[in-house]
Design an enzyme around this catalytic site. Structure first.
Site, PDB file in Angstrom:
ATOM      1  N   ASN A   7       0.608  -1.349  -0.065  1.00  0.00           N
ATOM      2  CA  ASN A   7      -0.207  -0.098  -0.393  1.00  0.00           C
ATOM      3  C   ASN A   7       1.033   1.384   0.320  1.00  0.00           C
ATOM      4  O   ASN A   7       1.769   1.391   0.998  1.00  0.00           O
ATOM      5  CB  ASN A   7      -1.087   0.047   1.407  1.00  0.00           C
ATOM      6  CG  ASN A   7      -1.730   1.106   1.576  1.00  0.00           C
ATOM      7  OD1 ASN A   7      -1.418   2.202   1.354  1.00  0.00           O
ATOM      8  ND2 ASN A   7      -3.067   0.737   1.680  1.00  0.00           N
ATOM      9  N   HIS A  10       1.197   6.632   1.886  1.00  0.00           N
ATOM     10  CA  HIS A  10       2.012   7.020   2.537  1.00  0.00           C
ATOM     11  C   HIS A  10       3.055   8.078   1.409  1.00  0.00           C
ATOM     12  O   HIS A  10       3.586   8.803   2.247  1.00  0.00           O
ATOM     13  CB  HIS A  10       1.770   6.606   3.834  1.00  0.00           C
ATOM     14  CG  HIS A  10       1.007   6.185   4.795  1.00  0.00           C
ATOM     15  ND1 HIS A  10      -0.400   7.413   4.512  1.00  0.00           N
ATOM     16  CD2 HIS A  10       0.632   5.286   5.561  1.00  0.00           C
ATOM     17  CE1 HIS A  10      -1.158   6.692   5.772  1.00  0.00           C
ATOM     18  NE2 HIS A  10      -0.457   5.513   5.526  1.00  0.00           N
ATOM     19  N   HIS A  43      -5.775   3.461  -1.324  1.00  0.00           N
ATOM     20  CA  HIS A  43      -6.832   3.821  -1.179  1.00  0.00           C
ATOM     21  C   HIS A  43      -7.085   5.290  -1.469  1.00  0.00           C
ATOM     22  O   HIS A  43      -6.629   6.287  -0.913  1.00  0.00           O
ATOM     23  CB  HIS A  43      -7.336   4.116   0.232  1.00  0.00           C
ATOM     24  CG  HIS A  43      -8.178   4.234   0.788  1.00  0.00           C
ATOM     25  ND1 HIS A  43      -8.066   3.785   2.385  1.00  0.00           N
ATOM     26  CD2 HIS A  43      -9.586   4.735   0.577  1.00  0.00           C
ATOM     27  CE1 HIS A  43      -9.449   4.775   2.827  1.00  0.00           C
ATOM     28  NE2 HIS A  43     -10.841   4.471   1.631  1.00  0.00           N
ATOM     29  N   ARG A  45      -9.817   8.202  -1.348  1.00  0.00           N
ATOM     30  CA  ARG A  45     -10.279   8.358  -0.555  1.00  0.00           C
ATOM     31  C   ARG A  45     -11.796   9.831  -1.043  1.00  0.00           C
ATOM     32  O   ARG A  45     -10.951  10.393  -1.494  1.00  0.00           O
ATOM     33  CB  ARG A  45      -9.578   8.848   1.368  1.00  0.00           C
ATOM     34  CG  ARG A  45      -8.928   7.686   1.575  1.00  0.00           C
ATOM     35  CD  ARG A  45      -8.415   8.592   2.991  1.00  0.00           C
ATOM     36  NE  ARG A  45      -9.140   9.438   4.216  1.00  0.00           N
ATOM     37  CZ  ARG A  45      -9.841   8.456   5.329  1.00  0.00           C
ATOM     38  NH1 ARG A  45      -9.373   7.523   5.073  1.00  0.00           N
ATOM     39  NH2 ARG A  45     -10.335   9.244   5.588  1.00  0.00           N
ATOM     40  N   ARG A  49      -6.961  12.595   0.581  1.00  0.00           N
ATOM     41  CA  ARG A  49      -5.951  12.981   0.989  1.00  0.00           C
ATOM     42  C   ARG A  49      -5.047  12.739   1.264  1.00  0.00           C
ATOM     43  O   ARG A  49      -3.954  12.735   1.259  1.00  0.00           O
ATOM     44  CB  ARG A  49      -6.576  12.531   3.350  1.00  0.00           C
ATOM     45  CG  ARG A  49      -5.550  12.246   3.523  1.00  0.00           C
ATOM     46  CD  ARG A  49      -6.149  11.631   5.104  1.00  0.00           C
ATOM     47  NE  ARG A  49      -6.751  11.734   5.750  1.00  0.00           N
ATOM     48  CZ  ARG A  49      -7.456  11.024   6.471  1.00  0.00           C
ATOM     49  NH1 ARG A  49      -6.657  10.033   7.393  1.00  0.00           N
ATOM     50  NH2 ARG A  49      -9.027  11.182   7.068  1.00  0.00           N
ATOM     51  N   GLU A  70      -8.536   0.355  -3.062  1.00  0.00           N
ATOM     52  CA  GLU A  70      -9.321   0.361  -1.801  1.00  0.00           C
ATOM     53  C   GLU A  70     -10.256   1.585  -1.424  1.00  0.00           C
ATOM     54  O   GLU A  70     -10.036   3.229  -2.001  1.00  0.00           O
ATOM     55  CB  GLU A  70      -8.720   0.285  -0.398  1.00  0.00           C
ATOM     56  CG  GLU A  70      -7.784  -0.659  -0.309  1.00  0.00           C
ATOM     57  CD  GLU A  70      -6.929  -0.192   0.801  1.00  0.00           C
ATOM     58  OE1 GLU A  70      -6.840   0.616   1.408  1.00  0.00           O
ATOM     59  OE2 GLU A  70      -5.848  -1.194   1.412  1.00  0.00           O
ATOM     60  N   THR A 101      -7.910   3.471   8.071  1.00  0.00           N
ATOM     61  CA  THR A 101      -9.446   3.094   8.706  1.00  0.00           C
ATOM     62  C   THR A 101      -9.214   2.212   9.823  1.00  0.00           C
ATOM     63  O   THR A 101      -8.976   1.576  10.434  1.00  0.00           O
ATOM     64  CB  THR A 101      -9.166   1.425   7.525  1.00  0.00           C
ATOM     65  OG1 THR A 101      -8.616   2.602   6.111  1.00  0.00           O
ATOM     66  CG2 THR A 101     -10.608   1.458   6.958  1.00  0.00           C
ATOM     67  N   GLU A 151     -10.631  -9.694   3.372  1.00  0.00           N
ATOM     68  CA  GLU A 151      -9.741  -9.309   3.961  1.00  0.00           C
ATOM     69  C   GLU A 151      -9.717  -8.591   5.093  1.00  0.00           C
ATOM     70  O   GLU A 151     -10.918  -8.025   5.755  1.00  0.00           O
ATOM     71  CB  GLU A 151      -9.077  -7.565   3.365  1.00  0.00           C
ATOM     72  CG  GLU A 151      -7.886  -7.254   4.524  1.00  0.00           C
ATOM     73  CD  GLU A 151      -6.824  -6.334   4.070  1.00  0.00           C
ATOM     74  OE1 GLU A 151      -7.071  -6.122   1.931  1.00  0.00           O
ATOM     75  OE2 GLU A 151      -6.632  -5.442   4.058  1.00  0.00           O
ATOM     76  N   HIS A 191      -3.503  -4.540   7.680  1.00  0.00           N
ATOM     77  CA  HIS A 191      -3.894  -3.604   8.502  1.00  0.00           C
ATOM     78  C   HIS A 191      -2.698  -3.283   9.648  1.00  0.00           C
ATOM     79  O   HIS A 191      -3.284  -4.463  10.788  1.00  0.00           O
ATOM     80  CB  HIS A 191      -5.293  -3.333   9.882  1.00  0.00           C
ATOM     81  CG  HIS A 191      -5.677  -1.585   9.409  1.00  0.00           C
ATOM     82  ND1 HIS A 191      -5.449  -0.615  10.670  1.00  0.00           N
ATOM     83  CD2 HIS A 191      -5.955  -0.230   8.488  1.00  0.00           C
ATOM     84  CE1 HIS A 191      -5.639   0.205  10.716  1.00  0.00           C
ATOM     85  NE2 HIS A 191      -5.341   0.399   9.314  1.00  0.00           N
TER      86      HIS A 191
HETATM   87  N1  PXP Z   1      -5.885  -3.112   4.794  1.00  0.00           N
HETATM   88  C1  PXP Z   1      -6.701  -1.826   4.689  1.00  0.00           C
HETATM   89  C2  PXP Z   1      -8.373  -2.395   4.171  1.00  0.00           C
HETATM   90  C3  PXP Z   1      -6.925  -0.505   4.941  1.00  0.00           C
HETATM   91  O1  PXP Z   1      -7.476   0.224   4.809  1.00  0.00           O
HETATM   92  C4  PXP Z   1      -5.055  -0.285   4.749  1.00  0.00           C
HETATM   93  C5  PXP Z   1      -4.941   1.367   5.411  1.00  0.00           C
HETATM   94  O2  PXP Z   1      -4.695   1.793   3.975  1.00  0.00           O
HETATM   95  C6  PXP Z   1      -3.969  -1.355   4.731  1.00  0.00           C
HETATM   96  C7  PXP Z   1      -4.589  -2.366   4.615  1.00  0.00           C
HETATM   97  C8  PXP Z   1      -2.758  -0.811   5.712  1.00  0.00           C
HETATM   98  O3  PXP Z   1      -2.533  -0.565   6.354  1.00  0.00           O
HETATM   99  P1  PXP Z   1      -1.147  -0.211   7.230  1.00  0.00           P
HETATM  100  O4  PXP Z   1      -0.955   1.158   6.781  1.00  0.00           O
HETATM  101  O5  PXP Z   1      -1.572  -0.257   8.284  1.00  0.00           O
HETATM  102  O6  PXP Z   1      -0.065  -1.314   6.730  1.00  0.00           O
END
Ligand code: PXP
Length: 238
Positions: A7, A10, A43, A45, A49, A70, A101, A151, A191
């Site tokens: 992901n 960030h 994601h 959003r 953001r 996402e 999330t 998930e 997550h």
């Molecule tokens: N899975 C989902 C559905 C999420 O919303 C997120 C955060 O955007 C993640 C995984 C990844 O989480 P983390 O950034 O804590 O690894």
């Protein structure tokens, strides 16, 4: 062996801090692929953001591994998904004030809204996964609405403050995972997963995909994106 979905939200968070053009999540996606990412996850959003519409479109054209979007089960974002056609959509809850999330999507309590969105995505040939708490009712509802995968939210496992609490959360994930597999769903998890806590999760039977963001991006700042992804990939292959 579980696939690693990286992901890259960030990377865009840092860019948006200055509303400039760098760092570009598109570059990060390319480096993640070189490091062994099996999927790229973003994601989009509603509040934009971090990831922007342009990012999603350019990633769709440049990423060579499957792209996992996402998104909230809302009309505007659904329209964008139907236009961009990512390989997979993961439906997630969204609240404007949240830092990230928090909690899984309540499929049981939002059946009609989720159904409308899911039907359109499936008709367009997009795989649908639902980000839910490790709860049998939510798994059953996801299956009933046509999802191919779920998930399971690993946040409570990641945040557990004692070994006992962590073990309880882990057992719940393992049992819910088994139920998802028995229900004919693909099993994804994500997550709060980090280099320190990922190994037991990756070893849960039949886990097909792990989505990991913050921890990889944090390490990438120190060692580079490709190396950070490669190390996570090594840990989930143990
Ligand atoms: N899975 C989902 C559905 C999420 O919303 C997120 C955060 O955007 C993640 C995984 C990844 O989480 P983390 O950034 O804590 O690894």
């Amino acid at each position: 062996m579980a696939k690693l979905g990286v992901n890259i939200d960030h990377v865009a968070t840092v860019r948006q801090a200055r509303r400039t053009v760098e760092p570009d999540p598109v570059w990060a996606a390319a480096l993640a692929e070189l490091g062994g990412a099996d999927l790229i996850t973003v994601h989009l959003r509603e509040d934009r953001r971090h990831i922007q519409d342009r990012d999603l479109r350019v990633l769709r054209q440049t990423v060579q591994v499957p792209l996992n979007l996402e998104m909230a089960a809302e009309e505007e974002i659904t329209r964008i998904a139907l236009d961009v056609l990512p390989h997979q959509v993961t439906l997630v809850p969204e609240k404007r004030e949240e830092v990230t999330t928090e909690g899984g999507l309540d499929i049981v309590g939002n059946r009609q809204r989720v159904k409308r969105c899911t039907e359109q995505l499936l008709a367009a040939g997009i795989e649908v996964s639902m980000f839910i708490d490790p709860d049998e009712r939510q798994i059953t509802a996801s299956k009933e609405l046509g999802a191919q995968g779920v998930e399971l939210h690993t946040g409570r496992y990641a945040d557990a403050e004692s070994q006992v609490a962590r073990q309880q959360e882990f057992d719940q994930l393992r049992q819910a995972g088994e139920f998802a597999i028995q229900s004919g769903l693909k099993l994804h998890m994500g997550h709060g997963l980090t280099y320190r806590n990922v190994v037991p999760i990756a070893q849960i039977p039949h886990v097909d995909e792990l989505n990991i963001g913050h921890s990889i991006v944090a390490r990438a700042l120190m060692v580079g994106f490709e190396a950070a992804v490669r190390e996570m990939k090594r840990l989930i292959s143990l």
